[in-house]
Enzyme design. Structure first.
Site, mmCIF file in Angstrom:
data_model
loop_
_atom_site.group_PDB
_atom_site.id
_atom_site.type_symbol
_atom_site.label_atom_id
_atom_site.label_comp_id
_atom_site.label_asym_id
_atom_site.label_seq_id
_atom_site.Cartn_x
_atom_site.Cartn_y
_atom_site.Cartn_z
ATOM 1 N N ARG A 139 0.851 -1.183 0.000
ATOM 2 C CA ARG A 139 0.000 0.000 0.000
ATOM 3 C C ARG A 139 0.890 1.237 0.000
ATOM 4 N NH1 ARG A 139 -3.152 -3.022 -1.467
ATOM 5 N NH2 ARG A 139 -5.263 -3.494 -0.713
ATOM 6 N N GLU A 150 -4.795 6.657 -7.247
ATOM 7 C CA GLU A 150 -4.855 5.698 -8.348
ATOM 8 C C GLU A 150 -6.150 5.886 -9.129
ATOM 9 O OE1 GLU A 150 -4.300 1.698 -6.946
ATOM 10 O OE2 GLU A 150 -2.334 2.142 -6.080
ATOM 11 N N HIS A 165 -0.665 -0.996 -10.417
ATOM 12 C CA HIS A 165 -1.304 -1.832 -9.391
ATOM 13 C C HIS A 165 -1.684 -3.200 -9.969
ATOM 14 C CE1 HIS A 165 -3.480 -1.486 -5.297
ATOM 15 N NE2 HIS A 165 -3.067 -2.731 -5.514
#
Length: 312
Positions: free
Chosen positions: A232, A261, A285
């Protein structure tokens, strides 16, 4: 029913789940920030199928969605949903299973690519040249794991298979847990950062771990050290990381997670000098984003909606 599938970046949700007969399905492939536009988008829907923390659901957003009756999240845990607010509003919340291996595989890929100077050498070949910067062997290097839970333990296995020494640290890590994973338990985070050739982060984000890794930790890193974060973004002070990269501590970094994001076009992390030099590897990601994982998520989301509708 009106059903919305949120944050389907790859556009695979309808192919990977059996949505037949469930109702009117709308797929959103972009992510809206918190605000009026997001509320207006979501207000018509009875059911929302969401992708982990991509779109958070705090109490204020839940209160603004009077038609909402079911939230289905990918994965068994989603800390971005205010569960008390959902319960108070009579909204059912459930999740899917998840696969355990994809994130460790991506971290391994990043570790290999950065240490072997893969990208600068492929760019050299494309430009008509031959060998470029020399990479380094992983065998004999020390892999430092910030967090030794499920994914961290997988990284320990992968690192040892490559001939690496393993050390680990987290606030709760015990000597017995470290030994069970074949790792040396380090006394502090800075001690781990200073001793490791590669540092890979595998912690859960919480108030205790937010911004855990900062400027002093990066300054303690060895020459040539590589830093990886597939966990994270909030665990790391991103400004301190970028400044550290420019100063050579760490020498290189691989990041799969970001404070915002999708990553904005003007984000400082899009540093072309560092990227072109092969010292900064950014991926969108991908830790969870494999075909098998997405098939699991979307098939079980559709199954959950069908089961909920049948029980009404």
């Amino acid at each position: 029913m009106k059903i919305a599938i949120l944050d389907d970046y790859a556009g695979v949700a309808l192919d990977y789940g059996d949505w037949q007969g469930l109702g009117e399905i709308t797929v959103f492939r972009d992510t809206l920030p918190m605000g009026d536009a997001l509320v207006a988008r979501l207000q018509p829907f009875d059911v929302l199928c969401i992708m982990r923390e991509r779109t958070p659901f705090p109490a204020a957003l839940i209160a603004a969605l009077p038609n909402l009756r079911l939230i289905v999240s990918s994965g068994p845990r989603n800390g971005s949903i205010d569960m008390d607010a959902a319960q108070a509003a009579g909204i059912t919340v459930c999740g899917t299973q998840s696969r355990k291996t994809p994130t460790a595989e991506l971290a391994l890929l990043m570790m290999l690519a950065l240490n072997r100077q893969l990208l600068p050498n492929t760019h050299s070949l494309r430009a008509g040249h031959w060998q470029g910067p020399q990479g380094r062997d992983l065998a004999g290097l020390r892999l430092g794991l910030v967090g030794l839970g499920n994914i961290g333990a997988q990284m320990s296995v992968l690192g040892r298979a490559l001939g690496m020494e393993i050390c680990a640290w987290s606030q709760n890590l015990t000597e017995a847990q470290a030994q069970a994973c074949g790792a040396e338990r380090m006394p502090t985070l800075q001690a781990l950062m200073a001793a490791s050739d590669v540092v890979s982060v595998h912690l859960v984000l919480s108030e205790r771990t937010r911004s855990l890794i900062g400027a002093a930790d990066f300054a303690a890193m060895k020459p040539g050290a590589v830093f990886l974060n597939t966990s994270r973004a909030g665990l790391v002070d991103s400004a301190a990381l970028l400044e550290g990269l420019r100063r050579g501590r760490p020498f290189a970094a691989g990041l799969d997670v970001f404070d915002t994001e999708p990553l904005p076009q003007n984000d400082p992390l899009r540093d072309t000098a560092l990227i072109d030099a092969g010292r900064l590897l950014l991926t969108p990601h991908l830790g969870y984003a494999t075909e098998a994982t997405m098939r699991l998520f979307y098939s079980q989301m559709a199954d959950a909606v069908r089961a909920w509708a049948a029980a009404r």
